[in-house]
Design an enzyme around this catalytic site. Structure first.
Site, PDB file in Angstrom:
ATOM      1  N   PHE A 159       0.848  -1.016   0.072  1.00 32.70           N
ATOM      2  CA  PHE A 159      -0.186   0.098  -0.038  1.00 32.70           C
ATOM      3  C   PHE A 159       0.940   1.157  -0.015  1.00 32.70           C
ATOM      4  O   PHE A 159       0.674   2.124   0.885  1.00 32.70           O
ATOM      5  CB  PHE A 159      -0.846   0.001   1.161  1.00 32.70           C
ATOM      6  CG  PHE A 159      -2.457   0.499   0.889  1.00 32.70           C
ATOM      7  CD1 PHE A 159      -3.044   0.201  -0.261  1.00 32.70           C
ATOM      8  CD2 PHE A 159      -2.841   1.739   1.850  1.00 32.70           C
ATOM      9  CE1 PHE A 159      -4.361   0.796  -0.328  1.00 32.70           C
ATOM     10  CE2 PHE A 159      -4.057   2.096   1.643  1.00 32.70           C
ATOM     11  CZ  PHE A 159      -5.020   1.778   0.613  1.00 32.70           C
ATOM     12  N   GLY A 160       1.776   1.310  -0.933  1.00 32.24           N
ATOM     13  CA  GLY A 160       2.486   2.501  -1.159  1.00 32.24           C
ATOM     14  C   GLY A 160       1.631   3.429  -1.962  1.00 32.24           C
ATOM     15  O   GLY A 160       0.435   3.454  -2.252  1.00 32.24           O
ATOM     16  N   ARG A 161       2.663   4.222  -3.036  1.00 35.08           N
ATOM     17  CA  ARG A 161       1.930   5.236  -3.678  1.00 35.08           C
ATOM     18  C   ARG A 161       1.170   4.601  -4.616  1.00 35.08           C
ATOM     19  O   ARG A 161      -0.054   4.993  -5.003  1.00 35.08           O
ATOM     20  CB  ARG A 161       3.171   5.979  -4.519  1.00 35.08           C
ATOM     21  CG  ARG A 161       3.681   6.971  -3.603  1.00 35.08           C
ATOM     22  CD  ARG A 161       4.929   7.656  -4.619  1.00 35.08           C
ATOM     23  NE  ARG A 161       6.279   6.547  -4.758  1.00 35.08           N
ATOM     24  CZ  ARG A 161       7.148   6.555  -4.269  1.00 35.08           C
ATOM     25  NH1 ARG A 161       7.705   7.348  -3.509  1.00 35.08           N
ATOM     26  NH2 ARG A 161       8.132   5.391  -4.503  1.00 35.08           N
ATOM     27  N   ILE A 162       1.318   3.571  -5.420  1.00 36.08           N
ATOM     28  CA  ILE A 162       0.528   3.037  -6.540  1.00 36.08           C
ATOM     29  C   ILE A 162      -0.446   2.250  -5.966  1.00 36.08           C
ATOM     30  O   ILE A 162      -1.649   2.605  -6.217  1.00 36.08           O
ATOM     31  CB  ILE A 162       1.503   2.219  -7.579  1.00 36.08           C
ATOM     32  CG1 ILE A 162       2.317   2.948  -8.078  1.00 36.08           C
ATOM     33  CG2 ILE A 162       0.381   1.482  -8.598  1.00 36.08           C
ATOM     34  CD1 ILE A 162       3.534   2.147  -8.928  1.00 36.08           C
ATOM     35  N   SER A 180      -2.811  -5.301   2.578  1.00 35.26           N
ATOM     36  CA  SER A 180      -1.872  -5.662   3.461  1.00 35.26           C
ATOM     37  C   SER A 180      -0.432  -4.935   3.227  1.00 35.26           C
ATOM     38  O   SER A 180      -0.171  -4.747   1.812  1.00 35.26           O
ATOM     39  CB  SER A 180      -1.652  -7.133   3.311  1.00 35.26           C
ATOM     40  OG  SER A 180      -1.256  -7.462   1.790  1.00 35.26           O
ATOM     41  N   ARG A 243       6.141  -6.351 -10.087  1.00 39.57           N
ATOM     42  CA  ARG A 243       7.466  -6.922 -10.656  1.00 39.57           C
ATOM     43  C   ARG A 243       6.985  -8.448 -10.625  1.00 39.57           C
ATOM     44  O   ARG A 243       6.503  -9.060  -9.857  1.00 39.57           O
ATOM     45  CB  ARG A 243       8.686  -6.808  -9.742  1.00 39.57           C
ATOM     46  CG  ARG A 243       9.250  -5.477 -10.009  1.00 39.57           C
ATOM     47  CD  ARG A 243       9.849  -5.359 -11.249  1.00 39.57           C
ATOM     48  NE  ARG A 243      10.681  -3.990 -11.597  1.00 39.57           N
ATOM     49  CZ  ARG A 243      10.239  -2.754 -12.026  1.00 39.57           C
ATOM     50  NH1 ARG A 243       8.857  -2.814 -12.348  1.00 39.57           N
ATOM     51  NH2 ARG A 243      10.683  -1.834 -12.005  1.00 39.57           N
ATOM     52  N   GLU A 272      11.225 -12.050 -17.324  1.00 33.14           N
ATOM     53  CA  GLU A 272      10.769 -10.975 -18.315  1.00 33.14           C
ATOM     54  C   GLU A 272      11.976 -11.098 -19.283  1.00 33.14           C
ATOM     55  O   GLU A 272      13.162 -10.741 -19.077  1.00 33.14           O
ATOM     56  CB  GLU A 272      10.510  -9.924 -17.793  1.00 33.14           C
ATOM     57  CG  GLU A 272       9.412  -9.032 -18.706  1.00 33.14           C
ATOM     58  CD  GLU A 272       9.279  -7.981 -17.310  1.00 33.14           C
ATOM     59  OE1 GLU A 272       8.499  -8.142 -16.441  1.00 33.14           O
ATOM     60  OE2 GLU A 272       9.531  -6.809 -17.696  1.00 33.14           O
ATOM     61  N   HIS A 290       4.709  -5.223 -19.964  1.00 36.90           N
ATOM     62  CA  HIS A 290       5.413  -4.309 -19.074  1.00 36.90           C
ATOM     63  C   HIS A 290       5.083  -2.918 -19.698  1.00 36.90           C
ATOM     64  O   HIS A 290       5.960  -2.197 -19.906  1.00 36.90           O
ATOM     65  CB  HIS A 290       6.802  -4.547 -19.013  1.00 36.90           C
ATOM     66  CG  HIS A 290       7.283  -4.103 -17.677  1.00 36.90           C
ATOM     67  ND1 HIS A 290       8.572  -4.556 -16.876  1.00 36.90           N
ATOM     68  CD2 HIS A 290       7.178  -3.168 -16.996  1.00 36.90           C
ATOM     69  CE1 HIS A 290       8.860  -4.041 -15.828  1.00 36.90           C
ATOM     70  NE2 HIS A 290       7.803  -2.965 -15.846  1.00 36.90           N
ATOM     71  N   GLY A 292       2.819  -0.675 -17.744  1.00 37.44           N
ATOM     72  CA  GLY A 292       2.307   0.114 -16.593  1.00 37.44           C
ATOM     73  C   GLY A 292       2.668   1.680 -16.564  1.00 37.44           C
ATOM     74  O   GLY A 292       1.471   2.341 -16.437  1.00 37.44           O
TER      75      GLY A 292
HETATM   76  C1  GLV Z   1       8.646   0.101 -14.171  1.00 33.06           C
HETATM   77  O1  GLV Z   1       8.326  -0.977 -14.319  1.00 33.06           O
HETATM   78  C2  GLV Z   1       8.898   1.012 -13.194  1.00 33.06           C
HETATM   79  O2  GLV Z   1       9.383   0.401 -12.135  1.00 33.06           O
HETATM   80  O3  GLV Z   1       8.875   2.386 -13.412  1.00 33.06           O
END
Ligand code: GLV
Length: 333
Positions: A159-162, A180, A243, A272, A290, A292
């Site tokens: 539960f950080g920024r993203i 969590s 990740r 990956e 990948h 995001g």
């Molecule tokens: C991309 O995967 C990032 O960590 O910014």
């Protein structure tokens, strides 16, 4: 006569937005890979011989071999929030500051997480294929059914920024949010995000959608493995835009095959860009390469922030997103 100091030499291993490359060329002597593919490792190692700055990408392995091939390196500006590809301790030991690009990609990554949630629950990719193949012949009450997102339980692991930005979006879908994390956030903030702190076991047991937003470390490698997948509901979906190695991909393929979970949305992979055997044959997965943070706006912000960090580091300042501040008293000059 004032002697002009040579401009520091820097390496950029992938194509950046033109405007950022242009800015960097104003101050530095730039060697850049101008292709949308990784730079050959041998070429990177050779290029490191005379470089003072490095704009690195997630695919660059910044290990002892690379650091030892870079005797003049005095700043690494990683263009990503994650930096598990960088041996931070080894860089610090050599007096090299390292930075990343947090915040600017939070919204894009949270948006993509929701795109995966919706794609899975409403079978968007599969149904698009069916329409293209001429299978949309009539409307029927029980045909092409997905599952509701609105009102369901969303489990956010990390539960950080993203993770918090995903919770913010979940409010619009009136979802019940469980999270969590090693750290509980303050109650006011929890109420604002309508999120409840639980342990991972309970989250997996109760969530209809489980999304992973932890960084990769020795503690989080295979955080979601066979035992954890077994705790999920048969109708639940797993989403990973963090990740790959956080999820045991072999165990995931097994869970998807056996139907012990309903599906998975993956933007990242354990090895990956290779995929675990059997993954592409599964129908209950949505697979992305990948992406995001892959919007034009966000990539321009990331590249600009990496450039700002690089410049600060090479010009003797403190990079705004410095990851190893302990390096400052003994950094290379
Ligand atoms: C991309 O995967 C990032 O960590 O910014």
């Amino acid at each position: 006569m004032i002697e002009e100091r040579a401009r520091p030499k820097i390496l950029i291993t992938g194509r950046l937005p033109d405007e950022v490359l242009y800015t960097l060329k104003q101050r530095f002597e730039v060697e850049a890979n101008l292709e949308d593919r990784p730079m050959d490792r041998e070429r990177v190692l050779q290029a490191m011989a005379d470089k003072e700055g490095f704009v690195s990408l997630v695919g660059d392995s910044i290990d002892i071999e690379l650091l030892d091939s870079a005797p003049r390196l005095r700043m690494i500006a990683q263009m990503a929030v994650g930096y598990d590809n960088v041996d931070l301790a080894a860089a610090t030991a050599r007096g090299i500051p390292v930075s990343n690009t947090p915040d600017v990609l939070t919204d894009a990554t949270a948006d993509l997480t929701f795109a995966l949630i919706l794609a899975l629950s409403r079978r968007i990719v599969e149904l698009d294929g069916r329409v293209r193949r001429g299978e949309f012949k009539f409307w029927a009450p029980m045909l092409f059914l997905g599952r509701d997102v609105t009102g369901k339980t969303l489990g956010i692991v990390g539960f950080g920024r993203i993770g918090q930005a995903v919770a913010q979006r979940a409010k619009g879908f009136r979802m019940r949010v469980l999270y969590s994390d090693p750290h509980k956030i303050d109650t006011v903030h929890e109420q604002e995000l309508n999120a409840g702190y639980v342990d991972l076991g309970r989250l997996l047991h109760e969530a209809d959608f489980v999304c992973v937003h932890v960084s990769l470390s020795e503690e989080t490698r295979h955080l979601i493995g066979k035992a954890e997948l077994a705790l999920m509901k048969p109708m639940a979906y797993l989403i990973n835009a963090a990740r790959g190695p956080v999820v045991d991909e072999k165990a995931l393929v097994e869970a998807l095959r056996s139907g012990s979970i309903a599906g998975a949305g993956l933007d990242v992979y354990e090895n990956e860009p290779s995929l675990e055997q059997g993954l592409v044959e599964l129908e209950n997965v949505v697979l992305l390469p990948h992406v995001g943070s892959a919007t034009l706006e966000t990539r321009v912000k990331m590249a600009s922030l990496a450039a700002e960090n690089l410049r600060a580091g090479l010009e003797g300042g403190v990079p705004p997103n410095l990851l190893n501040p302990e390096v400052l008293p003994h950094r290379r000059t």
